[in-house]
Design a protein around this motif. Structure first.
Motif, mmCIF file in Angstrom:
data_model
loop_
_atom_site.group_PDB
_atom_site.id
_atom_site.type_symbol
_atom_site.label_atom_id
_atom_site.label_comp_id
_atom_site.label_asym_id
_atom_site.label_seq_id
_atom_site.Cartn_x
_atom_site.Cartn_y
_atom_site.Cartn_z
ATOM 1 N N LEU A 24 0.825 -1.208 0.000
ATOM 2 C CA LEU A 24 0.000 0.000 0.000
ATOM 3 C C LEU A 24 0.860 1.259 0.000
ATOM 4 O O LEU A 24 0.603 2.202 -0.743
ATOM 5 N N ARG A 25 1.893 1.285 0.816
ATOM 6 C CA ARG A 25 2.777 2.458 0.869
ATOM 7 C C ARG A 25 3.504 2.673 -0.454
ATOM 8 O O ARG A 25 3.662 3.801 -0.914
ATOM 9 N N THR A 26 3.941 1.586 -1.062
ATOM 10 C CA THR A 26 4.626 1.701 -2.356
ATOM 11 C C THR A 26 3.669 2.247 -3.407
ATOM 12 O O THR A 26 4.024 3.149 -4.173
ATOM 13 N N ALA A 27 2.466 1.718 -3.443
ATOM 14 C CA ALA A 27 1.470 2.191 -4.405
ATOM 15 C C ALA A 27 1.126 3.652 -4.151
ATOM 16 O O ALA A 27 1.017 4.447 -5.094
ATOM 17 N N TYR A 28 0.984 4.029 -2.891
ATOM 18 C CA TYR A 28 0.661 5.415 -2.569
ATOM 19 C C TYR A 28 1.802 6.354 -2.965
ATOM 20 O O TYR A 28 1.573 7.447 -3.479
ATOM 21 N N ALA A 29 3.027 5.920 -2.749
ATOM 22 C CA ALA A 29 4.183 6.743 -3.119
ATOM 23 C C ALA A 29 4.220 6.983 -4.621
ATOM 24 O O ALA A 29 4.620 8.059 -5.074
ATOM 25 N N MET A 30 3.774 6.012 -5.391
ATOM 26 C CA MET A 30 3.797 6.172 -6.838
ATOM 27 C C MET A 30 2.570 6.901 -7.375
ATOM 28 O O MET A 30 2.679 7.702 -8.298
ATOM 29 N N LEU A 31 1.410 6.626 -6.799
ATOM 30 C CA LEU A 31 0.160 7.153 -7.351
ATOM 31 C C LEU A 31 -0.287 8.464 -6.705
ATOM 32 O O LEU A 31 -1.105 9.186 -7.274
ATOM 33 N N LYS A 32 0.179 8.740 -5.504
ATOM 34 C CA LYS A 32 -0.162 9.960 -4.750
ATOM 35 C C LYS A 32 -1.659 10.086 -4.488
ATOM 36 O O LYS A 32 -2.190 11.183 -4.397
ATOM 37 N N ASN A 33 -2.346 8.974 -4.414
ATOM 38 C CA ASN A 33 -3.784 8.990 -4.199
ATOM 39 C C ASN A 33 -4.139 7.718 -3.442
ATOM 40 O O ASN A 33 -3.883 6.614 -3.921
ATOM 41 N N ARG A 34 -4.725 7.888 -2.276
ATOM 42 C CA ARG A 34 -4.995 6.728 -1.423
ATOM 43 C C ARG A 34 -5.969 5.742 -2.068
ATOM 44 O O ARG A 34 -5.766 4.534 -1.998
ATOM 45 N N PRO A 112 9.636 13.834 -10.140
ATOM 46 C CA PRO A 112 9.157 12.950 -11.209
ATOM 47 C C PRO A 112 9.175 11.495 -10.733
ATOM 48 O O PRO A 112 9.953 11.123 -9.851
ATOM 49 N N LYS A 113 8.332 10.676 -11.331
ATOM 50 C CA LYS A 113 8.121 9.305 -10.874
ATOM 51 C C LYS A 113 9.417 8.510 -10.768
ATOM 52 O O LYS A 113 9.641 7.818 -9.775
ATOM 53 N N LYS A 114 10.303 8.609 -11.756
ATOM 54 C CA LYS A 114 11.510 7.782 -11.731
ATOM 55 C C LYS A 114 12.414 8.133 -10.557
ATOM 56 O O LYS A 114 13.092 7.269 -10.006
ATOM 57 N N TYR A 115 12.405 9.389 -10.129
ATOM 58 C CA TYR A 115 13.203 9.800 -8.975
ATOM 59 C C TYR A 115 12.499 9.445 -7.670
ATOM 60 O O TYR A 115 13.121 9.033 -6.705
ATOM 61 N N ARG A 116 11.185 9.614 -7.654
ATOM 62 C CA ARG A 116 10.393 9.290 -6.463
ATOM 63 C C ARG A 116 10.510 7.803 -6.132
ATOM 64 O O ARG A 116 10.634 7.428 -4.968
ATOM 65 N N GLN A 117 10.527 6.963 -7.166
ATOM 66 C CA GLN A 117 10.641 5.518 -6.957
ATOM 67 C C GLN A 117 11.941 5.154 -6.250
ATOM 68 O O GLN A 117 11.927 4.411 -5.275
ATOM 69 N N VAL A 118 13.066 5.663 -6.765
ATOM 70 C CA VAL A 118 14.350 5.275 -6.172
ATOM 71 C C VAL A 118 14.511 5.832 -4.766
ATOM 72 O O VAL A 118 15.052 5.159 -3.883
ATOM 73 N N MET A 153 17.593 17.747 -6.465
ATOM 74 C CA MET A 153 16.282 18.411 -6.601
ATOM 75 C C MET A 153 15.669 18.688 -5.227
ATOM 76 O O MET A 153 15.120 19.758 -4.997
ATOM 77 N N LEU A 154 15.760 17.695 -4.348
ATOM 78 C CA LEU A 154 15.218 17.871 -2.998
ATOM 79 C C LEU A 154 15.969 18.973 -2.246
ATOM 80 O O LEU A 154 15.351 19.802 -1.580
ATOM 81 N N ARG A 155 17.283 18.973 -2.360
ATOM 82 C CA ARG A 155 18.095 19.998 -1.687
ATOM 83 C C ARG A 155 17.696 21.388 -2.182
ATOM 84 O O ARG A 155 17.465 22.303 -1.401
ATOM 85 N N LYS A 156 17.568 21.527 -3.505
ATOM 86 C CA LYS A 156 17.203 22.822 -4.096
ATOM 87 C C LYS A 156 15.810 23.245 -3.630
ATOM 88 O O LYS A 156 15.595 24.388 -3.267
ATOM 89 N N THR A 157 14.874 22.326 -3.644
ATOM 90 C CA THR A 157 13.498 22.625 -3.227
ATOM 91 C C THR A 157 13.432 23.004 -1.759
ATOM 92 O O THR A 157 12.813 24.000 -1.380
ATOM 93 N N LEU A 158 14.078 22.206 -0.912
ATOM 94 C CA LEU A 158 13.979 22.427 0.528
ATOM 95 C C LEU A 158 14.774 23.645 0.990
ATOM 96 O O LEU A 158 14.358 24.336 1.918
ATOM 97 N N GLU A 159 15.893 23.912 0.367
ATOM 98 C CA GLU A 159 16.662 25.108 0.730
ATOM 99 C C GLU A 159 16.073 26.345 0.106
ATOM 100 O O GLU A 159 16.147 27.424 0.671
#
Length: 166
Positions: A24-34, A112-118, A153-159
Motif C-alpha cells: 500500500l505504501r509503495t502504491a501510494y508513493a507512486m500514485l499519490k492517491n490513497r 518525477p516518478k523515476k526519482y520518487r521511486q528510487v 532536486m530535494l536539496r534545491k526545493t527544501l533550501e
C-alpha cells in the motif's frame, strides 16, 4: 497454528498481513492517491491468489510483490483514464506531520516518478542500489544517477523555500 520456517514464503493471507502495508505504501508513493493505491494493492494480492506462484523464499515473495505493485502502478499511470481525471483532495490526512516533515514529504511527492521511486525504495524500504536496480530493471549506475539527481532536486526545493528541514 503452525509456524513457518525462517525464510519460507507465506500463504496469501499471511502475505497480506506481512506485506500489505508495504504494498500500500509503495502504491501510494507512486500514485499519490490513497483510493488508487488501495485499488492497486488489492489488484496485487488478487494476482498473488490467482497466479499462486511458487517462491524460493520469503524475500523472493516480497520482491515479487514489490515488482507487481510497481508494474500495476505504472499501468495505472499510463492509462488514458488516469491521465484525464483528477482525484479529489483528501480532506482529512491520516497522519499529522510537523511542518518540516510535511515539506519533505511534499518535496518528495513533487519529484518525477523515476526519482520518487528510487528515493522511496532506498530511504523508506531500505533497499540498496543493486536491489533497486534489479526491482526496477535498470542498470545500477542509472539508479545511482537518479538518486543523485533526486537528492539535488530535494536539496534545491527544501533550501529554496526557506524551510529548515535539517
Amino acid at each position: 497454528m503452525e509456524t513457518k520456517a525462517a525464510g519460507a514464503p507465506l500463504c496469501a493471507q499471511d502475505a497480506l498481513e506481512a506485506y500489505g502495508d508495504m504494498v500500500l505504501r509503495t502504491a501510494y508513493a507512486m500514485l499519490k492517491n490513497r483510493a488508487d493505491a488501495e485499488d492497486a494493492a488489492q489488484d496485487v494480492f488478487l494476482a498473488l491468489v490467482k497466479k499462486d506462484p511458487v517462491f524460493a523464499s520469503a524475500e523472493h515473495q516480497k520482491a515479487w510483490l514489490l515488482r507487481v505493485t510497481i508494474n500495476r502502478c505504472n499501468s495505472l499511470l499510463r492509462s488514458v483514464w488516469h491521465r484525464r481525471t483528477q482525484g479529489l483532495e483528501e480532506a482529512f490526512p491520516e497522519a499529522s506531520f510537523t511542518p518540516a516533515e510535511t515539506g519533505v514529504a511534499d518535496a518528495v511527492n513533487a519529484l518525477p516518478k523515476k526519482y520518487r521511486q528510487v528515493i522511496y525504495l532506498y530511504y523508506i524500504m531500505g533497499y540498496d542500489t543493486a536491489e533497486i536496480a534489479a526491482l526496477l530493471h535498470r542498470p545500477q549506475n542509472t539508479v545511482l544517477s537518479q538518486m543523485a539527481r533526486a537528492r539535488a532536486m530535494l536539496r534545491k526545493t527544501l533550501e529554496g523555500d526557506g524551510t529548515d528541514a535539517r
